[in-house]
Design a protein around this motif. Structure first.
Motif, PDB file in Angstrom:
ATOM      1  N   GLY A   8     102.049 -67.191 149.296  1.00  0.00           N
ATOM      2  CA  GLY A   8     101.148 -68.129 148.646  1.00  0.00           C
ATOM      3  C   GLY A   8     101.839 -69.098 147.711  1.00  0.00           C
ATOM      4  O   GLY A   8     101.182 -69.933 147.090  1.00  0.00           O
ATOM      5  N   THR A  19      98.017 -64.267 144.863  1.00  0.00           N
ATOM      6  CA  THR A  19      99.206 -65.035 144.491  1.00  0.00           C
ATOM      7  C   THR A  19      99.309 -65.174 142.978  1.00  0.00           C
ATOM      8  O   THR A  19     100.400 -65.055 142.408  1.00  0.00           O
ATOM      9  CB  THR A  19      99.172 -66.434 145.147  1.00  0.00           C
ATOM     10  N   LYS A  33      98.591 -73.163 149.095  1.00  0.00           N
ATOM     11  CA  LYS A  33      99.675 -72.556 148.340  1.00  0.00           C
ATOM     12  C   LYS A  33      99.699 -73.145 146.937  1.00  0.00           C
ATOM     13  O   LYS A  33      99.212 -74.249 146.695  1.00  0.00           O
ATOM     14  CB  LYS A  33     101.016 -72.794 149.037  1.00  0.00           C
TER      15      LYS A  33
END
Length: 374
Positions: free
Chosen positions: A95, A145, A173
């Protein structure tokens, strides 16, 4: 003056990706070039009005790869290096947008941090993919993440901004930005030197999570996204941040929140609750059972077996009328037991999605209310 598409050679600032791998313990994968020496990079257009640049990087072996670059002023060397170093240290998480190198461009007099190519910033995406397709899975991955970032003793500081997220091959991300802080930045000076204040650390982590919540809220309002459980999810965020569990319990509860699950996952979650009650393995069984008897639950679900209500879902009504099983409509604990039995019934008929819809229609918000106390 450098021309467009001029090749910039890294020369004595060449970066060995395998050295980065050793230093930061990166896990090799299909997108990592191991034992390859970066030779040069090319920027497509330095005059681009976007906050990032696109281009290519080239290895001595002749391999090329598309990449993206973020610019920093000449005076921001420390910031650029810090972002690269800390990002490389945590880039073993899928991520995190993976960095390739940081370098100084003599022609333009600025610093560049080079990353794997991405499609766009989340702030530039009109479809707002985080809240449409695979919404629950996307939010869950982002929360994992964030937990990874905090687990490496980093604090993002800008998760409220959609420009801190990128879209790449259908996935979101996170990128680290200039407001990044490490645990060292949070140290306090005491009589015997500097020390880490656990209260400050925990509150800083929760601040990151609340910033993430605000980003989601703003996106929902701006794009008018249809999300049936959004109120329950955000209420959980607001109500539970300072509940009796600390940061670890809070973020784990967020990741496991029913609103982020699909039908099958929610059904199994309910069944798991029933099994945990029977085996007396709930983490805070006393608190949970007391809450089921409180007004918060009885005011909404104490007449859960009302015949008019059950008639709206024939399959649930059929399970309720099975001979030999005695349910009490004024007991919310019996509602959990009933729904667990109903789940087995629906599953045997391959109607799991219908079960999820029936439960959410007849007993709205039931999963979410229970989740706070589990």
């Amino acid at each position: 003056m450098a021309t467009r598409n001029q090749k910039e050679f890294l020369e004595d600032k060449q970066t060995l990706l395998n050295a980065i791998k050793r230093r930061h313990h990166l896990r090799p994968n299909k997108t990592t070039v191991i034992a390859a020496r970066l030779a040069s990079y090319v920027i497509d257009d330095y005059r681009s009005s976007r906050p990032y640049l696109t281009g290519k990087i080239e290895f001595e072996e002749g391999v090329e790869r598309e990449a993206c670059f973020f610019k920093f002023k000449e005076s921001e060397e420390d910031i650029a290096r810090k972002i690269f170093d800390e990002t490389a240290r945590i880039a073993d998480n899928p991520g995190i947008l993976k960095p390739y190198f940081v370098t100084y461009n003599e022609q333009k007099k600025n610093w560049l941090v080079c990353y794997e190519k991405f499609d766009s910033l989340l702030s530039d995406d009109p479809s707002n993919v985080v809240l449409t397709e695979n919404r629950g899975d996307s939010i869950r991955k982002l929360l994992k993440t964030i937990k990874h970032i905090h687990g490496r003793r980093l604090f993002h500081g800008a998760l409220k901004e959609r420009c801190a997220y990128v879209l790449i091959s259908g996935r979101i991300k996170i990128i680290l930005v200039s407001r990044l802080r490490t645990w060292v930045d949070l140290k306090k000076k005491g009589r015997n030197g500097y020390y880490e204040d656990p209260i400050v650390v925990e509150s800083t982590k929760k601040k990151d999570l609340k910033d993430f919540r605000d980003m989601l809220k703003d996106a929902v309002l701006q794009f008018g996204v249809i999300w049936e459980d959004k109120d329950s999810f955000f209420q959980f965020f607001d109500k539970s941040a300072d509940y009796w569990y600390g940061y670890e319990g809070f973020i784990d509860h967020l990741i496991d929140h029913p609103s982020l699950k699909n039908s099958e996952e929610r059904n199994k979650y309910l069944f798991k609750i029933e099994q945990s009650i029977r085996s007396n393995s709930l983490r805070e069984a006393g608190v949970f059972m007391d809450k089921l008897k409180s007004e918060e639950f009885t005011s909404k679900y104490s007449k859960w077996d009302d015949s008019d209500k059950l008639s709206q879902a024939p399959e649930l009504e059929r399970v309720y009328n099975v001979e030999g099983v005695d349910y009490k409509g004024d007991n919310v604990r019996h509602l959990i037991r009933f729904l667990s039995n109903a789940y087995v019934h629906y599953r045997s008929r391959n109607k799991e999605e219908e079960f999820d819809l029936d439960v959410r229609k007849l007993y709205p918000d039931f999963f979410n209310r229970m989740h706070i106390y589990l």
